[in-house]
Design a protein around this motif. Structure first.
Motif, PDB file in Angstrom:
ATOM      1  N   ARG A   1       3.323   1.988  -5.280  1.00  0.00           N
ATOM      2  CA  ARG A   1       3.103   3.025  -6.020  1.00  0.00           C
ATOM      3  C   ARG A   1       2.554   3.988  -5.492  1.00  0.00           C
ATOM      4  O   ARG A   1       2.579   4.968  -6.136  1.00  0.00           O
ATOM      5  CB  ARG A   1       1.999   1.477  -6.894  1.00  0.00           C
ATOM      6  CG  ARG A   1       2.723   0.292  -7.364  1.00  0.00           C
ATOM      7  CD  ARG A   1       1.661  -0.751  -7.489  1.00  0.00           C
ATOM      8  NE  ARG A   1       0.993  -0.039  -8.680  1.00  0.00           N
ATOM      9  CZ  ARG A   1       0.998  -0.854 -10.005  1.00  0.00           C
ATOM     10  NH1 ARG A   1       2.474  -1.573 -10.362  1.00  0.00           N
ATOM     11  NH2 ARG A   1       0.494  -0.282 -11.192  1.00  0.00           N
ATOM     12  N   PRO A   2       1.776   3.866  -4.589  1.00  0.00           N
ATOM     13  CA  PRO A   2       1.064   4.938  -5.083  1.00  0.00           C
ATOM     14  C   PRO A   2       1.502   6.628  -3.919  1.00  0.00           C
ATOM     15  O   PRO A   2       1.152   7.500  -4.360  1.00  0.00           O
ATOM     16  CB  PRO A   2      -0.250   4.952  -3.759  1.00  0.00           C
ATOM     17  CG  PRO A   2       0.116   3.516  -3.353  1.00  0.00           C
ATOM     18  CD  PRO A   2       0.963   2.756  -3.824  1.00  0.00           C
ATOM     19  N   LEU A   3       2.288   5.951  -3.649  1.00  0.00           N
ATOM     20  CA  LEU A   3       3.463   7.510  -3.040  1.00  0.00           C
ATOM     21  C   LEU A   3       4.716   7.900  -4.179  1.00  0.00           C
ATOM     22  O   LEU A   3       4.943   8.854  -3.889  1.00  0.00           O
ATOM     23  CB  LEU A   3       4.329   7.189  -2.097  1.00  0.00           C
ATOM     24  CG  LEU A   3       4.018   6.484  -0.924  1.00  0.00           C
ATOM     25  CD1 LEU A   3       4.552   6.203   0.467  1.00  0.00           C
ATOM     26  CD2 LEU A   3       2.243   7.759  -0.537  1.00  0.00           C
TER      27      LEU A   3
ATOM     28  N   PRO B   1       0.217  -1.000  -0.294  1.00  0.00           N
ATOM     29  CA  PRO B   1       0.284   0.312  -0.335  1.00  0.00           C
ATOM     30  C   PRO B   1       0.875   1.680   0.442  1.00  0.00           C
ATOM     31  O   PRO B   1       0.479   1.869  -0.201  1.00  0.00           O
ATOM     32  CB  PRO B   1      -0.637  -0.210   1.232  1.00  0.00           C
ATOM     33  CG  PRO B   1      -0.113  -1.630   2.569  1.00  0.00           C
ATOM     34  CD  PRO B   1       0.571  -1.880   1.343  1.00  0.00           C
TER      35      PRO B   1
END
Length: 165
Positions: free
Chosen positions: A143-145, A140
């Protein structure tokens, strides 16, 4: 040649020198701006890497982050899959994250094809290993950061690598 012609020639030469100087300064400003942006990205990547390393070393910090960020299910699934403790799963995951941030710093500042090809090879070989790939695809925090262009780049490299196996 009369003085008026000499004066006009001097004015033309002076105007040409001003245009050349302004062009040179514009190029230098562009290069300085690019270098400053590269330094900023490298600094950001280094700061994140330092925090990741500290998280890897400090069990209490890792535990606090895991609890506060709601990462227990993710780490439990990783621990179960690999037959390791949750503590080891957190260390593995944070360690894997270190590499992707390091590569982002290189990706964000790379301008030459040979450097990009070298980075692709590293991501393909190391990032394509099962543990690293699991981090990239499921974490989590991976990739999102990171910015969308880099994520697309890594996805493309890893999909090519998967097609070769």
């Amino acid at each position: 040649m009369d003085w008026e012609a000499i004066g006009a020639l001097g004015e033309v030469m002076g105007a040409t020198a001003v245009v050349v100087t302004l062009g040179y300064l514009a190029v230098q400003v562009r290069h300085a701006k690019t270098a400053t942006a590269d330094q900023s990205r490298i600094y950001r990547a280094s700061a994140v890497q330092e925090m990741i390393l500290e998280t890897c070393r400090d069990e209490r910090l890792r535990t606090l982050q895991t609890q506060a960020w709601g990462l227990e299910p993710y780490y439990q699934a990783m621990a179960d899959k690999h037959g390791i403790s949750i503590e080891d799963a957190t260390k593995l995951d944070w360690g894997n994250g270190y590499y992707f941030w390091m590569w982002w710093g290189q990706y964000a500042s790379t301008t030459e094809d040979k450097d990009r090809k070298e980075l692709e090879k590293i991501i393909e070989k190391l990032g394509g290993t099962p543990g690293m790939r699991e981090h990239w695809e499921n974490s989590p925090l991976a990739r999102p950061l990171l910015d969308a262009d880099y994520v697309a780049f890594v996805d493309e490299v890893l999909s090519r690598a998967a097609g070769q196996h």
